[in-house]
Design an enzyme around this catalytic site. Structure first.
Site, PDB file in Angstrom:
ATOM      1  N   ARG A 149       0.739  -1.356  -0.117  1.00  0.00           N
ATOM      2  CA  ARG A 149       0.027  -0.072   0.478  1.00  0.00           C
ATOM      3  C   ARG A 149       1.073   1.220   0.634  1.00  0.00           C
ATOM      4  O   ARG A 149       1.527   1.850   0.991  1.00  0.00           O
ATOM      5  CB  ARG A 149      -0.818  -0.080   1.377  1.00  0.00           C
ATOM      6  CG  ARG A 149      -2.114   0.926   1.342  1.00  0.00           C
ATOM      7  CD  ARG A 149      -2.510   0.717   2.656  1.00  0.00           C
ATOM      8  NE  ARG A 149      -1.512   1.801   3.805  1.00  0.00           N
ATOM      9  CZ  ARG A 149      -2.038   1.416   4.328  1.00  0.00           C
ATOM     10  NH1 ARG A 149      -2.350   0.285   5.488  1.00  0.00           N
ATOM     11  NH2 ARG A 149      -0.343   2.369   5.906  1.00  0.00           N
ATOM     12  N   TYR A 201       4.586   5.258  11.314  1.00  0.00           N
ATOM     13  CA  TYR A 201       4.316   3.948  11.766  1.00  0.00           C
ATOM     14  C   TYR A 201       5.204   3.147  10.504  1.00  0.00           C
ATOM     15  O   TYR A 201       5.561   1.862  11.101  1.00  0.00           O
ATOM     16  CB  TYR A 201       4.033   3.483  11.718  1.00  0.00           C
ATOM     17  CG  TYR A 201       2.471   2.983  11.043  1.00  0.00           C
ATOM     18  CD1 TYR A 201       2.542   3.091   9.595  1.00  0.00           C
ATOM     19  CD2 TYR A 201       1.139   4.412  10.651  1.00  0.00           C
ATOM     20  CE1 TYR A 201       1.660   2.605   8.464  1.00  0.00           C
ATOM     21  CE2 TYR A 201       0.396   4.320   9.872  1.00  0.00           C
ATOM     22  CZ  TYR A 201       0.085   3.459   8.388  1.00  0.00           C
ATOM     23  OH  TYR A 201      -0.588   3.341   7.693  1.00  0.00           O
ATOM     24  N   HIS A 203      -3.804   4.646   4.648  1.00  0.00           N
ATOM     25  CA  HIS A 203      -4.764   3.260   5.265  1.00  0.00           C
ATOM     26  C   HIS A 203      -6.455   3.729   4.629  1.00  0.00           C
ATOM     27  O   HIS A 203      -6.971   3.265   3.143  1.00  0.00           O
ATOM     28  CB  HIS A 203      -4.489   2.551   6.326  1.00  0.00           C
ATOM     29  CG  HIS A 203      -6.138   2.368   6.173  1.00  0.00           C
ATOM     30  ND1 HIS A 203      -5.628   0.877   5.957  1.00  0.00           N
ATOM     31  CD2 HIS A 203      -7.068   1.959   7.559  1.00  0.00           C
ATOM     32  CE1 HIS A 203      -7.550   0.338   6.355  1.00  0.00           C
ATOM     33  NE2 HIS A 203      -8.039   0.665   6.859  1.00  0.00           N
TER      34      HIS A 203
END
Length: 425
Positions: A318, A331, A322
């Protein structure tokens, strides 16, 4: 169905049907007895080829820049590599069809980028980008026959494109003007599912139903690596295996379940989970559109032939957040993204097209103009959508009405009225 999605869909759909038909004939007839025999044989073969990869196959995969056990037909440099097991599923793909796959990925990425921009401008409430996952979605989407049925999550914009769903309908849901915007039965593409993993149960039940009806079609359920940790997915694996349901579980492992990495969810590669349920699993290079097309055709062929479920793990990444409410810089590191950018699915196929002289600069220039036109059309369509009826949420809650709903409607009306100025505006 839009003009561009119709043009992209028709020729390759028929080509996919031909490839699938020839493969089915090679597998044999469709009597109950032969189905049982083929199920056992296929299950044994797949367990051996995916779980027990030989040292020779591992070495060959490593030489091509792929991980052991990863099905890859195009390297990141665009070089075509042979695969004795899956080559036959794409043997009939023409140069025109390769250009079509490239076109699908470019146009899907373009309207996805437009949707992200529209959300940043306040035109959409939220958007879940598919950036980086175009090959997994277009490859698997083009493997489907018209009568196959799709159960998506909320990120399958590329599959929606393959099924002829207008991008504006996708954006209408994220703008809040509709609850989906398309008739699932018109495209055999179910409405987006927000509840994580629940669509795998829906797909399994639907597949069990069409099997009882004797339909010669298959079902595919899309979900992510995060959803693989849900109990609904485990239950769907159990039911589909026990009842030999004609369903393909297509897991897009994009490495991150929001901020949770895959290694925090499983101790083994996701595709190996299928072994515990008694059906085959395979890991495919999710940035390789040709490999995704081949593997999905194989899995769908098994389902249509009565050989039961398959788990396909599309190993991808990805590239964006998100959703637009997420900040991936909190993160994960930039060097991780940079490593995956080198495996970009669109650039990979472009390199192959150029090296094989299947496309010239005129083709790429025309496609660039077409993608910009699509972006403008989507932007204008979204901005032209009427605002939803603020009170529609209170309708159809109960068939005969309810005093509590009436009370809530009145409270909401008073709240809305509190924003009016003295002039009534």
């Amino acid at each position: 169905m839009t003009e561009e999605s119709t043009a992209a869909r028709t020729p390759r759909r028929s080509a996919g049907s031909k490839a699938g038909t020839s493969g089915t004939k090679a597998a044999g007839g469709k009597t109950a007895g032969t189905r049982t025999a083929r199920t056992k044989a296929a299950g044994t073969k797949r367990t051996t080829s995916t779980a027990g990869t030989s040292a020779g196959k591992a070495a060959a995969a490593a030489a091509n820049g792929a991980e052991p056990g990863l099905v890859q037909l195009l390297t990141p440099e665009g070089e075509r590599v042979e695969n004795a097991e899956y080559d036959r599923y794409v043997a009939g793909v023409t140069a025109d069809e390769l250009r079509g796959l490239y076109r699908d990925m470019v146009l899907t990425r373009r309207f996805d980028a437009e949707a992200t921009a529209l959300q940043r401008q306040g035109e959409l409430g939220l958007w879940a980008s598919l950036l980086g996952q175009e090959a997994a979605q277009i490859g698997s989407g083009r493997a489907l026959n018209d009568d196959d049925y799709v159960f998506p999550t909320y990120r399958e914009h590329g599959v929606a494109w393959c099924r002829g769903v207008d991008p504006a309908n996708l954006l209408g849901m994220f703008r809040g003007v509709n609850n989906g915007g398309w008739d699932p039965n018109s495209n055999n593409f179910h409405l987006y599912t927000i509840v994580i993993g629940s669509q795998t149960l829906h797909a399994t039940g639907y597949a069990m139903g069409i099997a009882k009806d004797g339909a010669d079609s298959a079902v595919i359920a899309y979900f992510g690596d995060g959803a693989s940790s849900q109990g609904d997915v485990a239950e769907s694996f159990t039911f589909s295996a026990v009842y030999n349901a004609p369903v393909v579980f297509f897991c897009q492992n994009n490495q991150w379940a929001i901020s949770e990495p895959t290694e925090k969810q499983t101790r083994v590669p996701l595709y190996q989970r299928a072994q515990g349920y008694g059906f085959p699993g395979v890991r495919v290079d999710g940035n390789d559109v040709l490999a995704c097309l081949a593997v999905t055709r194989w899995a769908l062929e098994r389902a249509r032939a009565g050989e039961g479920p398959t788990l396909v793990e599309a190993y991808t990444y990805r590239m964006g957040a998100h959703t637009t409410s997420d900040d991936p810089t909190r993160y994960r590191h930039d060097d991780e993204r940079a490593a995956w950018e080198a495996k970009d699915p669109i650039l990979r196929l472009r390199r192959h097209l150029e090296a094989a002289n299947h496309a010239d600069e005129g083709f790429f220039a025309e496609l660039e103009a077409e993608s910009e036109a699509l972006g403008r059309r989507v932007r204008e369509a979204v901005r032209g959508m009427p605002d939803p009826d603020h009170f529609a949420i209170f309708e159809n809650v109960y068939a005969d009405g309810h005093a509590l709903v009436d009370e809530e409607r009145a409270q909401f009306a008073a709240y809305q009225a509190s924003f009016a100025d003295e002039g009534g505006h």
